[in-house]
Scaffold this motif. Structure first.
Motif, PDB file in Angstrom:
ATOM      1  N   VAL A 172      61.163  39.005  50.933  1.00  0.00           N
ATOM      2  CA  VAL A 172      59.761  39.335  51.216  1.00  0.00           C
ATOM      3  C   VAL A 172      58.879  38.097  51.310  1.00  0.00           C
ATOM      4  O   VAL A 172      59.222  37.029  50.799  1.00  0.00           O
ATOM      5  CB  VAL A 172      59.174  40.288  50.132  1.00  0.00           C
ATOM      6  N   ASP A 173      57.737  38.294  51.966  1.00  0.00           N
ATOM      7  CA  ASP A 173      56.681  37.290  51.996  1.00  0.00           C
ATOM      8  C   ASP A 173      55.965  37.377  50.645  1.00  0.00           C
ATOM      9  O   ASP A 173      55.440  38.442  50.296  1.00  0.00           O
ATOM     10  CB  ASP A 173      55.721  37.651  53.154  1.00  0.00           C
ATOM     11  N   LEU A 174      55.955  36.285  49.873  1.00  0.00           N
ATOM     12  CA  LEU A 174      55.410  36.362  48.514  1.00  0.00           C
ATOM     13  C   LEU A 174      53.899  36.607  48.487  1.00  0.00           C
ATOM     14  O   LEU A 174      53.367  37.085  47.494  1.00  0.00           O
ATOM     15  CB  LEU A 174      55.744  35.083  47.729  1.00  0.00           C
ATOM     16  N   ARG A 175      53.214  36.286  49.591  1.00  0.00           N
ATOM     17  CA  ARG A 175      51.765  36.492  49.587  1.00  0.00           C
ATOM     18  C   ARG A 175      51.406  37.954  49.793  1.00  0.00           C
ATOM     19  O   ARG A 175      50.443  38.461  49.268  1.00  0.00           O
ATOM     20  CB  ARG A 175      51.094  35.634  50.668  1.00  0.00           C
ATOM     21  N   SER A 176      52.243  38.671  50.609  1.00  0.00           N
ATOM     22  CA  SER A 176      51.882  40.042  50.949  1.00  0.00           C
ATOM     23  C   SER A 176      52.889  41.074  50.441  1.00  0.00           C
ATOM     24  O   SER A 176      52.679  42.270  50.591  1.00  0.00           O
ATOM     25  CB  SER A 176      51.785  40.154  52.470  1.00  0.00           C
ATOM     26  N   ASP A 177      54.017  40.613  49.878  1.00  0.00           N
ATOM     27  CA  ASP A 177      55.125  41.492  49.468  1.00  0.00           C
ATOM     28  C   ASP A 177      55.773  42.216  50.653  1.00  0.00           C
ATOM     29  O   ASP A 177      56.522  43.174  50.486  1.00  0.00           O
ATOM     30  CB  ASP A 177      54.677  42.545  48.436  1.00  0.00           C
ATOM     31  N   ARG A 178      55.470  41.786  51.848  1.00  0.00           N
ATOM     32  CA  ARG A 178      55.983  42.431  53.046  1.00  0.00           C
ATOM     33  C   ARG A 178      57.422  41.991  53.318  1.00  0.00           C
ATOM     34  O   ARG A 178      57.718  40.794  53.235  1.00  0.00           O
ATOM     35  CB  ARG A 178      55.094  41.949  54.198  1.00  0.00           C
ATOM     36  N   PRO A 179      58.347  42.939  53.631  1.00  0.00           N
ATOM     37  CA  PRO A 179      59.719  42.511  53.933  1.00  0.00           C
ATOM     38  C   PRO A 179      59.783  41.726  55.241  1.00  0.00           C
ATOM     39  O   PRO A 179      59.171  42.113  56.235  1.00  0.00           O
ATOM     40  CB  PRO A 179      60.497  43.827  54.048  1.00  0.00           C
ATOM     41  N   LEU A 180      60.500  40.607  55.201  1.00  0.00           N
ATOM     42  CA  LEU A 180      60.646  39.783  56.408  1.00  0.00           C
ATOM     43  C   LEU A 180      62.057  39.921  56.967  1.00  0.00           C
ATOM     44  O   LEU A 180      62.300  39.646  58.151  1.00  0.00           O
ATOM     45  CB  LEU A 180      60.386  38.315  56.064  1.00  0.00           C
ATOM     46  N   ASP A 197      71.322  53.518  54.793  1.00  0.00           N
ATOM     47  CA  ASP A 197      70.395  54.659  54.808  1.00  0.00           C
ATOM     48  C   ASP A 197      69.224  54.425  53.864  1.00  0.00           C
ATOM     49  O   ASP A 197      68.067  54.666  54.226  1.00  0.00           O
ATOM     50  CB  ASP A 197      71.125  55.946  54.405  1.00  0.00           C
ATOM     51  N   ALA A 198      69.542  53.967  52.645  1.00  0.00           N
ATOM     52  CA  ALA A 198      68.476  53.711  51.668  1.00  0.00           C
ATOM     53  C   ALA A 198      67.538  52.615  52.180  1.00  0.00           C
ATOM     54  O   ALA A 198      66.334  52.647  51.932  1.00  0.00           O
ATOM     55  CB  ALA A 198      69.085  53.316  50.327  1.00  0.00           C
ATOM     56  N   THR A 199      68.095  51.654  52.915  1.00  0.00           N
ATOM     57  CA  THR A 199      67.275  50.574  53.476  1.00  0.00           C
ATOM     58  C   THR A 199      66.295  51.134  54.511  1.00  0.00           C
ATOM     59  O   THR A 199      65.125  50.747  54.548  1.00  0.00           O
ATOM     60  CB  THR A 199      68.189  49.493  54.087  1.00  0.00           C
ATOM     61  N   MET A 200      66.778  52.084  55.311  1.00  0.00           N
ATOM     62  CA  MET A 200      65.888  52.715  56.298  1.00  0.00           C
ATOM     63  C   MET A 200      64.764  53.478  55.596  1.00  0.00           C
ATOM     64  O   MET A 200      63.618  53.445  56.030  1.00  0.00           O
ATOM     65  CB  MET A 200      66.683  53.684  57.200  1.00  0.00           C
ATOM     66  N   ARG A 201      65.114  54.154  54.482  1.00  0.00           N
ATOM     67  CA  ARG A 201      64.085  54.910  53.734  1.00  0.00           C
ATOM     68  C   ARG A 201      63.056  53.941  53.148  1.00  0.00           C
ATOM     69  O   ARG A 201      61.857  54.179  53.223  1.00  0.00           O
ATOM     70  CB  ARG A 201      64.740  55.732  52.610  1.00  0.00           C
ATOM     71  N   TYR A 202      63.569  52.812  52.608  1.00  0.00           N
ATOM     72  CA  TYR A 202      62.680  51.785  52.037  1.00  0.00           C
ATOM     73  C   TYR A 202      61.704  51.308  53.110  1.00  0.00           C
ATOM     74  O   TYR A 202      60.500  51.194  52.878  1.00  0.00           O
ATOM     75  CB  TYR A 202      63.539  50.633  51.502  1.00  0.00           C
ATOM     76  N   LEU A 203      62.232  51.073  54.316  1.00  0.00           N
ATOM     77  CA  LEU A 203      61.378  50.558  55.390  1.00  0.00           C
ATOM     78  C   LEU A 203      60.357  51.594  55.829  1.00  0.00           C
ATOM     79  O   LEU A 203      59.179  51.281  56.010  1.00  0.00           O
ATOM     80  CB  LEU A 203      62.242  50.131  56.590  1.00  0.00           C
ATOM     81  N   ARG A 260      54.872  53.375  56.064  1.00  0.00           N
ATOM     82  CA  ARG A 260      53.969  54.515  55.883  1.00  0.00           C
ATOM     83  C   ARG A 260      52.838  54.112  54.928  1.00  0.00           C
ATOM     84  O   ARG A 260      51.671  54.394  55.176  1.00  0.00           O
ATOM     85  CB  ARG A 260      54.757  55.693  55.305  1.00  0.00           C
ATOM     86  N   ASP A 261      53.219  53.393  53.831  1.00  0.00           N
ATOM     87  CA  ASP A 261      52.204  52.958  52.870  1.00  0.00           C
ATOM     88  C   ASP A 261      51.184  52.043  53.528  1.00  0.00           C
ATOM     89  O   ASP A 261      49.991  52.167  53.304  1.00  0.00           O
ATOM     90  CB  ASP A 261      52.849  52.220  51.689  1.00  0.00           C
ATOM     91  N   ILE A 262      51.672  51.114  54.373  1.00  0.00           N
ATOM     92  CA  ILE A 262      50.736  50.196  55.034  1.00  0.00           C
ATOM     93  C   ILE A 262      49.797  50.986  55.923  1.00  0.00           C
ATOM     94  O   ILE A 262      48.586  50.766  55.933  1.00  0.00           O
ATOM     95  CB  ILE A 262      51.458  49.181  55.941  1.00  0.00           C
ATOM     96  N   ALA A 263      50.371  51.938  56.673  1.00  0.00           N
ATOM     97  CA  ALA A 263      49.548  52.743  57.577  1.00  0.00           C
ATOM     98  C   ALA A 263      48.504  53.498  56.764  1.00  0.00           C
ATOM     99  O   ALA A 263      47.340  53.597  57.157  1.00  0.00           O
ATOM    100  CB  ALA A 263      50.428  53.709  58.365  1.00  0.00           C
ATOM    101  N   GLY A 264      48.923  53.991  55.571  1.00  0.00           N
ATOM    102  CA  GLY A 264      48.019  54.721  54.692  1.00  0.00           C
ATOM    103  C   GLY A 264      46.867  53.848  54.223  1.00  0.00           C
ATOM    104  O   GLY A 264      45.713  54.274  54.204  1.00  0.00           O
TER     105      GLY A 264
END
Ligand code: C2E
Ligand code: CA
Ligand code: CA
Length: 404
Positions: free
Chosen positions: A171-179, A387-393, A398-402
């Motif tokens: 992840v990007d440590l500033r945003s916690d976003r997966p890279l 599969d779990a990775t797809m759910r994580y993504l 969805r959270d970001i969109a929210g």
């Protein structure tokens, strides 16, 4: 019975003439002599097998002496006693030897089996260093049996597609976003249970089928990556044997081309120790991958038998700071200074930095404050299947969109 097993009842195994019992250089008994002696000792024990022992010896560091002083000097040393210093020209050289012992009949009741056991024991002595002695034991026999079982199960699992790949977010440590995600091999065998990749990957290297394993893993990992958003990268570990094989780049690039993964989305993780085993070939492989758009990162940074010169000599894209420095970072000043130095050095060299093994929020915060760009570890996500990775993504997006 023993006679037949030793193969000495056949006419062509009749006692050779005495001259061929002797090694012409040293005057010591040769392999034929050993075989004959074992045969006689075994025959004497036909009715009452009392133990006897054979030993194989191997001179430590003999090859460099041969290379340095010439084969004549090597021959001369073979004729003398072992541990005293030898005068070669104006230099004194010391030799030592390693031994492997095998006791009849426990370690084998045929000549071939006995020698094989002594050889296994010798190999273990050599692995431990110089002047070592190993006796082939029940324990070694058990380990050998286990290794054979492991090899068969692993070969079958590779053929049957039973080795899985899990993915851990970076992840990007500033945003916690997966890279991107690191691909990690997973294997659970019906009989052997869970076997760690830290065990079966080096094992596949040692037994010579790492290519087959790596190719199946990369194919699976690249297919999974096709379902992720395009900006996410796939990071794949290269083993040390692959980094010594000049055909690696062609073969791996062909696989991602077949699967249809853009090489610019692929990263390869190499270790310093692997890159140093054959630096010239490693460098060539790295250059070929980078020319095709694949990025290369240096894994486990700070733990290998490294020299900072590697960072200059090899063209790399990223450095992964080993967990050893990360796990103490909130409390240990030394680790903090080391990480700080690595981060600023990488900044100067224009290398991206990932901190591995982040388990706590405090570590993530500290690393961010030190200017480390990326992080990976249980705190952000444990390795999980495709599969779990797809759910994580999908949850993440969805959270970001929210939030928006
Ligand atoms: P590695 O490349 O350094 O991989 C990171 C290891 O640390 C992984 O162990 C991962 O599960 C673990 N890890 C990640 N985050 C944390 C954390 O926060 N705390 C702790 N304690 N551990 C964490 P794993 O999956 O058991 O893999 C072990 C090693 O096996 C890898 O070390 C790598 O050297 C090798 N390996 C795994 N998969 C492959 C593969 O596909 N090819 C090759 N050549 N080697 C592989
Ligand atoms: Ca790795
Ligand atoms: Ca690592």
């Amino acid at each position: 019975m023993i006679l037949r097993e030793l193969g000495l009842d056949r006419p062509n195994r009749e006692k050779p003439r005495s001259a061929s019992f002797v090694d012409p250089l040293t005057g010591l008994g040769n392999a034929v002599h050993l075989e004959q002696t074992v045969f006689s000792l075994a025959a004497e024990r036909a009715n009452d097998p009392a133990p006897f022992t054979i030993a194989l010896a191997n001179l430590d560091g003999f090859k460099p002496i041969n290379d340095l002083f010439g084969p004549e000097a090597g021959d001369q040393m073979l004729k003398e006693a072992l541990s005293s210093p030898f005068a070669l020209g104006d230099r004194n050289v010391r030799l030592s030897a390693s031994f492997g012992f095998a006791v009849y009949p426990f370690a084998g009741d045929t000549f071939d089996d006995l020698v094989k056991s002594a050889d296994t024991a010798l190999y273990r002595s050599k692995r431990r260093g110089r002047g070592q002695i190993t006796v082939y034991s029940q324990e070694i026999a058990k380990e050998m049996k286990h290794a054979t079982q492991l090899e068969q199960a692993l070969r079958n699992a590779i053929i049957a597609g039973g080795i899985d790949v899990h993915f851990q977010p970076i992840v990007d440590l500033r945003s916690d976003r997966p890279l991107g995600f690191e691909a990690l091999a997973r294997w659970c065998d019906a009989d052997l249970g869970y076997v760690s990749p830290a065990v079966f990957v080096p094992f596949a290297e040692e037994r010579g089928f790492i290519d087959r394993l790596a190719e199946t893993l990369l194919r699976k990992a690249a297919r999974a990556a096709l379902s992720w958003p395009e900006e996410l990268f796939l990071s794949f570990n290269l083993s040390s044997v692959q980094l010594m094989d000049p055909t690696t780049s062609d073969r791996l690039l062909a696989i991602i081309a077949q699967v249809g993964l853009d090489p610019r989305r692929l990263e390869l993780e190499i270790t310093e120790t692997a890159a140093m085993a054959d630096a010239e070939i490693a460098q060539r492989i790295i250059t070929e991958f980078r020319a095709a758009g694949v990025r290369v990162s240096l894994d486990d940074f700070g733990t290998g038998q490294s020299s900072l010169g590697r960072l200059r000599d090899f063209s790399l894209d990223k450095v992964k700071i080993d967990r050893a420095f990360v796990s103490g970072i909130s409390s240990d000043r030394a680790s903090e200074h080391i990480v700080k130095a690595i981060v600023s050095m990488c900044e100067g060299l224009e290398l991206a930095v990932v901190a591995e093994g982040i388990e706590h929020a405090s570590e993530a915060l500290k690393l961010k404050s030190l200017g480390c760009g990326m992080g990976q570890g249980y705190f952000f996500g444990k390795p999980a299947d495709a599969d779990a990775t797809m759910r994580y993504l999908s949850e993440f997006y969805r959270d970001i969109a929210g939030v928006r």
